[in-house]
Design a protein around this motif. Structure first.
Motif, PDB file in Angstrom:
ATOM      1  N   GLY A  40       0.778  -1.227   0.000  1.00 27.05           N
ATOM      2  CA  GLY A  40       0.000   0.000   0.000  1.00 27.05           C
ATOM      3  C   GLY A  40       0.810   1.276   0.000  1.00 27.05           C
ATOM      4  O   GLY A  40       0.235   2.363  -0.123  1.00 27.05           O
ATOM      5  N   TYR A  41       2.116   1.151   0.128  1.00 30.94           N
ATOM      6  CA  TYR A  41       2.961   2.346   0.181  1.00 30.94           C
ATOM      7  C   TYR A  41       3.720   2.519  -1.135  1.00 30.94           C
ATOM      8  O   TYR A  41       3.819   1.603  -1.953  1.00 30.94           O
ATOM      9  N   SER A  42       4.270   3.692  -1.332  1.00 28.79           N
ATOM     10  CA  SER A  42       5.019   3.993  -2.550  1.00 28.79           C
ATOM     11  C   SER A  42       6.503   3.680  -2.336  1.00 28.79           C
ATOM     12  O   SER A  42       6.969   3.565  -1.192  1.00 28.79           O
ATOM     13  N   PRO A  43       7.267   3.559  -3.427  1.00 26.14           N
ATOM     14  CA  PRO A  43       8.714   3.346  -3.271  1.00 26.14           C
ATOM     15  C   PRO A  43       9.374   4.437  -2.442  1.00 26.14           C
ATOM     16  O   PRO A  43      10.294   4.157  -1.661  1.00 26.14           O
ATOM     17  N   GLU A  44       8.907   5.680  -2.582  1.00 21.82           N
ATOM     18  CA  GLU A  44       9.482   6.787  -1.813  1.00 21.82           C
ATOM     19  C   GLU A  44       9.172   6.646  -0.326  1.00 21.82           C
ATOM     20  O   GLU A  44      10.033   6.898   0.532  1.00 21.82           O
ATOM     21  N   GLN A  45       7.940   6.264   0.003  1.00 21.25           N
ATOM     22  CA  GLN A  45       7.578   6.064   1.399  1.00 21.25           C
ATOM     23  C   GLN A  45       8.349   4.900   2.017  1.00 21.25           C
ATOM     24  O   GLN A  45       8.784   4.971   3.172  1.00 21.25           O
ATOM     25  N   ILE A  46       8.538   3.848   1.249  1.00 22.04           N
ATOM     26  CA  ILE A  46       9.303   2.697   1.735  1.00 22.04           C
ATOM     27  C   ILE A  46      10.742   3.103   2.007  1.00 22.04           C
ATOM     28  O   ILE A  46      11.328   2.753   3.046  1.00 22.04           O
ATOM     29  N   LEU A  47      11.314   3.866   1.091  1.00 23.56           N
ATOM     30  CA  LEU A  47      12.695   4.328   1.244  1.00 23.56           C
ATOM     31  C   LEU A  47      12.849   5.159   2.506  1.00 23.56           C
ATOM     32  O   LEU A  47      13.807   4.992   3.282  1.00 23.56           O
ATOM     33  N   GLN A  48      11.894   6.045   2.747  1.00 21.79           N
ATOM     34  CA  GLN A  48      11.963   6.907   3.925  1.00 21.79           C
ATOM     35  C   GLN A  48      11.747   6.121   5.213  1.00 21.79           C
ATOM     36  O   GLN A  48      12.474   6.307   6.200  1.00 21.79           O
ATOM     37  N   ARG A  49      10.772   5.213   5.201  1.00 24.84           N
ATOM     38  CA  ARG A  49      10.441   4.451   6.416  1.00 24.84           C
ATOM     39  C   ARG A  49      11.585   3.539   6.846  1.00 24.84           C
ATOM     40  O   ARG A  49      11.887   3.398   8.033  1.00 24.84           O
ATOM     41  N   HIS A  50      12.260   2.928   5.867  1.00 27.28           N
ATOM     42  CA  HIS A  50      13.276   1.930   6.198  1.00 27.28           C
ATOM     43  C   HIS A  50      14.702   2.445   6.029  1.00 27.28           C
ATOM     44  O   HIS A  50      15.661   1.682   6.210  1.00 27.28           O
ATOM     45  N   GLY A  51      14.847   3.706   5.678  1.00 26.38           N
ATOM     46  CA  GLY A  51      16.182   4.262   5.545  1.00 26.38           C
ATOM     47  C   GLY A  51      16.959   3.662   4.394  1.00 26.38           C
ATOM     48  O   GLY A  51      18.196   3.635   4.402  1.00 26.38           O
ATOM     49  N   GLY A  52      16.255   3.183   3.396  1.00 28.61           N
ATOM     50  CA  GLY A  52      16.868   2.543   2.240  1.00 28.61           C
ATOM     51  C   GLY A  52      15.928   1.494   1.694  1.00 28.61           C
ATOM     52  O   GLY A  52      14.806   1.341   2.172  1.00 28.61           O
ATOM     53  N   ARG A  53      16.383   0.780   0.691  1.00 28.17           N
ATOM     54  CA  ARG A  53      15.562  -0.269   0.120  1.00 28.17           C
ATOM     55  C   ARG A  53      15.514  -1.491   1.034  1.00 28.17           C
ATOM     56  O   ARG A  53      16.438  -1.738   1.814  1.00 28.17           O
ATOM     57  N   ILE A  54      14.441  -2.244   0.909  1.00 30.23           N
ATOM     58  CA  ILE A  54      14.274  -3.465   1.690  1.00 30.23           C
ATOM     59  C   ILE A  54      15.101  -4.573   1.057  1.00 30.23           C
ATOM     60  O   ILE A  54      15.074  -4.770  -0.161  1.00 30.23           O
ATOM     61  N   HIS A  55      15.800  -5.328   1.878  1.00 27.95           N
ATOM     62  CA  HIS A  55      16.657  -6.404   1.381  1.00 27.95           C
ATOM     63  C   HIS A  55      16.335  -7.752   2.017  1.00 27.95           C
ATOM     64  O   HIS A  55      17.089  -8.714   1.849  1.00 27.95           O
ATOM     65  N   GLY A  56      15.232  -7.829   2.750  1.00 29.07           N
ATOM     66  CA  GLY A  56      14.853  -9.088   3.390  1.00 29.07           C
ATOM     67  C   GLY A  56      13.611  -8.894   4.223  1.00 29.07           C
ATOM     68  O   GLY A  56      12.810  -7.983   3.986  1.00 29.07           O
ATOM     69  N   VAL A  57      13.433  -9.746   5.206  1.00 36.38           N
ATOM     70  CA  VAL A  57      12.270  -9.667   6.092  1.00 36.38           C
ATOM     71  C   VAL A  57      12.373  -8.419   6.962  1.00 36.38           C
ATOM     72  O   VAL A  57      13.432  -8.141   7.545  1.00 36.38           O
ATOM     73  N   VAL A  58      11.295  -7.647   7.043  1.00 38.55           N
ATOM     74  CA  VAL A  58      11.259  -6.463   7.904  1.00 38.55           C
ATOM     75  C   VAL A  58      10.034  -6.539   8.805  1.00 38.55           C
ATOM     76  O   VAL A  58       9.125  -7.342   8.600  1.00 38.55           O
ATOM     77  N   GLY A  59      10.025  -5.659   9.804  1.00 36.54           N
ATOM     78  CA  GLY A  59       8.925  -5.631  10.757  1.00 36.54           C
ATOM     79  C   GLY A  59       7.736  -4.829  10.260  1.00 36.54           C
ATOM     80  O   GLY A  59       7.758  -4.266   9.163  1.00 36.54           O
ATOM     81  N   PRO A  60       6.692  -4.747  11.076  1.00 41.64           N
ATOM     82  CA  PRO A  60       5.484  -4.004  10.690  1.00 41.64           C
ATOM     83  C   PRO A  60       5.786  -2.531  10.432  1.00 41.64           C
ATOM     84  O   PRO A  60       6.698  -1.957  11.040  1.00 41.64           O
ATOM     85  N   TRP A  61       5.004  -1.930   9.567  1.00 45.82           N
ATOM     86  CA  TRP A  61       5.180  -0.529   9.220  1.00 45.82           C
ATOM     87  C   TRP A  61       5.110   0.357  10.452  1.00 45.82           C
ATOM     88  O   TRP A  61       5.874   1.315  10.596  1.00 45.82           O
ATOM     89  N   ASN A  62       4.205   0.058  11.353  1.00 46.95           N
ATOM     90  CA  ASN A  62       4.002   0.869  12.560  1.00 46.95           C
ATOM     91  C   ASN A  62       4.640   0.267  13.804  1.00 46.95           C
ATOM     92  O   ASN A  62       4.258   0.601  14.927  1.00 46.95           O
ATOM     93  N   GLY A  63       5.594  -0.613  13.611  1.00 43.65           N
ATOM     94  CA  GLY A  63       6.309  -1.185  14.738  1.00 43.65           C
ATOM     95  C   GLY A  63       5.392  -1.921  15.701  1.00 43.65           C
ATOM     96  O   GLY A  63       4.475  -2.644  15.283  1.00 43.65           O
ATOM     97  N   ASP A  64       5.599  -1.707  16.993  1.00 45.69           N
ATOM     98  CA  ASP A  64       4.815  -2.404  18.011  1.00 45.69           C
ATOM     99  C   ASP A  64       3.362  -1.943  18.085  1.00 45.69           C
ATOM    100  O   ASP A  64       2.555  -2.562  18.789  1.00 45.69           O
ATOM    101  N   ASP A  65       3.031  -0.889  17.358  1.00 49.71           N
ATOM    102  CA  ASP A  65       1.646  -0.396  17.367  1.00 49.71           C
ATOM    103  C   ASP A  65       0.778  -1.075  16.308  1.00 49.71           C
ATOM    104  O   ASP A  65      -0.331  -0.612  16.029  1.00 49.71           O
ATOM    105  N   TRP A  66       1.248  -2.180  15.736  1.00 54.78           N
ATOM    106  CA  TRP A  66       0.522  -2.816  14.632  1.00 54.78           C
ATOM    107  C   TRP A  66      -0.887  -3.256  15.030  1.00 54.78           C
ATOM    108  O   TRP A  66      -1.785  -3.335  14.194  1.00 54.78           O
ATOM    109  N   ARG A  67      -1.116  -3.550  16.322  1.00 53.93           N
ATOM    110  CA  ARG A  67      -2.436  -4.034  16.740  1.00 53.93           C
ATOM    111  C   ARG A  67      -3.520  -2.972  16.610  1.00 53.93           C
ATOM    112  O   ARG A  67      -4.693  -3.288  16.418  1.00 53.93           O
TER     113      ARG A  67
END
Length: 395
Positions: A40-67
């Motif tokens: 649901g996010y754009s490449p630019e939002q992903i880059l900003q959220r993760h500080g770079g491109r994703i290279h493997g398994v990552v956590g929830p977008w909102n961290g521990d607040d995913w619930r």
């Protein structure tokens, strides 16, 4: 052949049926899990959220607040959890295991609907055992509403549902039981998907199944997979695949391809630029539009030269409906024989509490049974046709 596309030289990928099916199904599940947290996010939002491109398994977008964080709550997307793409794929494999023959829309009504409604299973995103019906998206709940409660003709039940990639995302098993026979995979998937989707959503299901079947053929390449798709696809789906793959042929790195691939598919995509706020014309039947996911997955397969890691990471970092895009790209690369990284598959299997290999073993067994039946049916037809005088002595 697509204009501007030069086939790449490749070694014969002589993998066995077991290796192709395992690679496709494990590859699809891993792609799904990697794409889920950034869907649901754009490449630019992903880059900003993760500080770079994703290279493997990552956590929830909102961290521990995913619930509680909207719009994702209450699903735990990330940390290696597969989504409904994999849940539906495994459900369809269970239908094959029950029927042990080619499927049609009636098999969906008789078996898949019951599987979704009656048997609790571990749902990774809910971190609980629940009915699959409680996790799947509304476009998949349509199956239950129309077939179980509405008693619709299974062959027409998909009419009226929103048009999206909901049926296409779990059609890899259809391609695998028809390994190396794209035309038959296409026809069977169209029948199966008729219970779920119509228009270009149903068409995408047929073409994706054909792509998986084509990827299983000896000496298959990304280019031969795309060629098979173009030989079968109709209307906007064909036009979208051609446009995206012409663009993909000019790239060999997903970073440079992210924007051009989106620009190439945009004229055919009904969702629009804001993925979470579809346009008024979104997801309605059309002969000139296409789902975004399949053309982009094929494009990423070309950009990657069939390499699993590159194709899946390109699909994940593309954003938008990237769990489904990565599911499709992962299935295709895995079927072509590109290895799924062991660390990814083990992490996803453990996090999702799923055996990613057992469904593949089941489908291998069923595919062989179906092939034996197909040979017997073909021979019976040949004998009958010959008895009718339909063949000449020279034949």
């Amino acid at each position: 052949m697509i204009r501007g596309m030069t086939p790449k030289a490749s070694e014969s990928n002589g993998g066995t049926l077991e290796e192709r099916i395992t690679g496709a199904l494990v590859g699809a599940a891993v792609g799904d899990a990697l794409g889920g947290p950034v869907e649901g996010y754009s490449p630019e939002q992903i880059l900003q959220r993760h500080g770079g491109r994703i290279h493997g398994v990552v956590g929830p977008w909102n961290g521990d607040d995913w619930r509680t964080a909207r719009p994702i709550a209450p699903y735990h997307k990330g940390d290696g959890h597969v989504t409904d793409d994999t849940l539906m794929t495994h459900a369809l494999i269970r239908v094959y295991a029950a029927v042990r023959d080619h499927l049609d829309a009636y098999a969906v009504a008789d078996h898949l609907v019951a599987d979704l409604m009656t048997t609790p299973r571990w749902i990774p995103e809910l971190e609980a055992e629940a009915l699959p019906l409680h996790r799947i998206f509304l476009a998949e709940k349509w199956l239950v509403a129309r077939l179980h409660y509405g008693h619709a003709d299974p062959r027409e039940a998909g009419v009226g549902n929103i048009v999206n990639c909901g049926a296409a995302m779990y059609m890899a098993p259809v391609g695998l039981v028809n390994a190396a026979d794209p035309a038959r995979a296409y026809a069977e998937a169209l029948d199966v998907a008729g219970a779920h989707q119509s228009s270009y959503g149903r068409e995408a299901a047929g073409v994706f199944a054909a792509a998986v079947a084509a990827a299983c053929a000896p000496r298959a390449t990304p280019e031969t997979v795309v060629a098979s798709c173009l030989s079968l696809a109709k209307d906007g789906t064909r036009a979208a695949i051609e446009a995206v793959c012409e663009t993909a042929a000019r790239h060999s790195d997903f970073e440079s391809a992210l924007v051009p691939l989106r620009e190439a598919v945009a004229p055919f995509d009904t969702v629009g630029p804001d993925y979470r706020r579809p346009s008024l014309g979104a997801r309605r039947p059309s002969r000139i539009h296409a789902v975004e996911e399949l053309p982009v997955a094929l494009g990423m397969l070309l950009v990657a030269g069939g390499d699993y890691r590159h194709a899946v990471l390109g699909s994940v970092n593309y954003g938008r409906d990237c769990d489904s895009i990565a599911t499709m790209a992962g299935a295709l690369a895995g079927a072509l024989g590109s290895p799924v990284p062991d660390d990814w598959s083990k992490q996803v299997a453990e996090a999702s509490r799923l055996d990613l290999w057992q469904p593949a073993a089941t489908l291998v067994e069923v595919a062989r049974e179906i092939f034996t039946r197909d040979v017997d049916r073909r021979r019976a037809h040949e004998q009958a046709f010959h008895a009718l005088g339909g063949t000449r002595c020279s034949d």
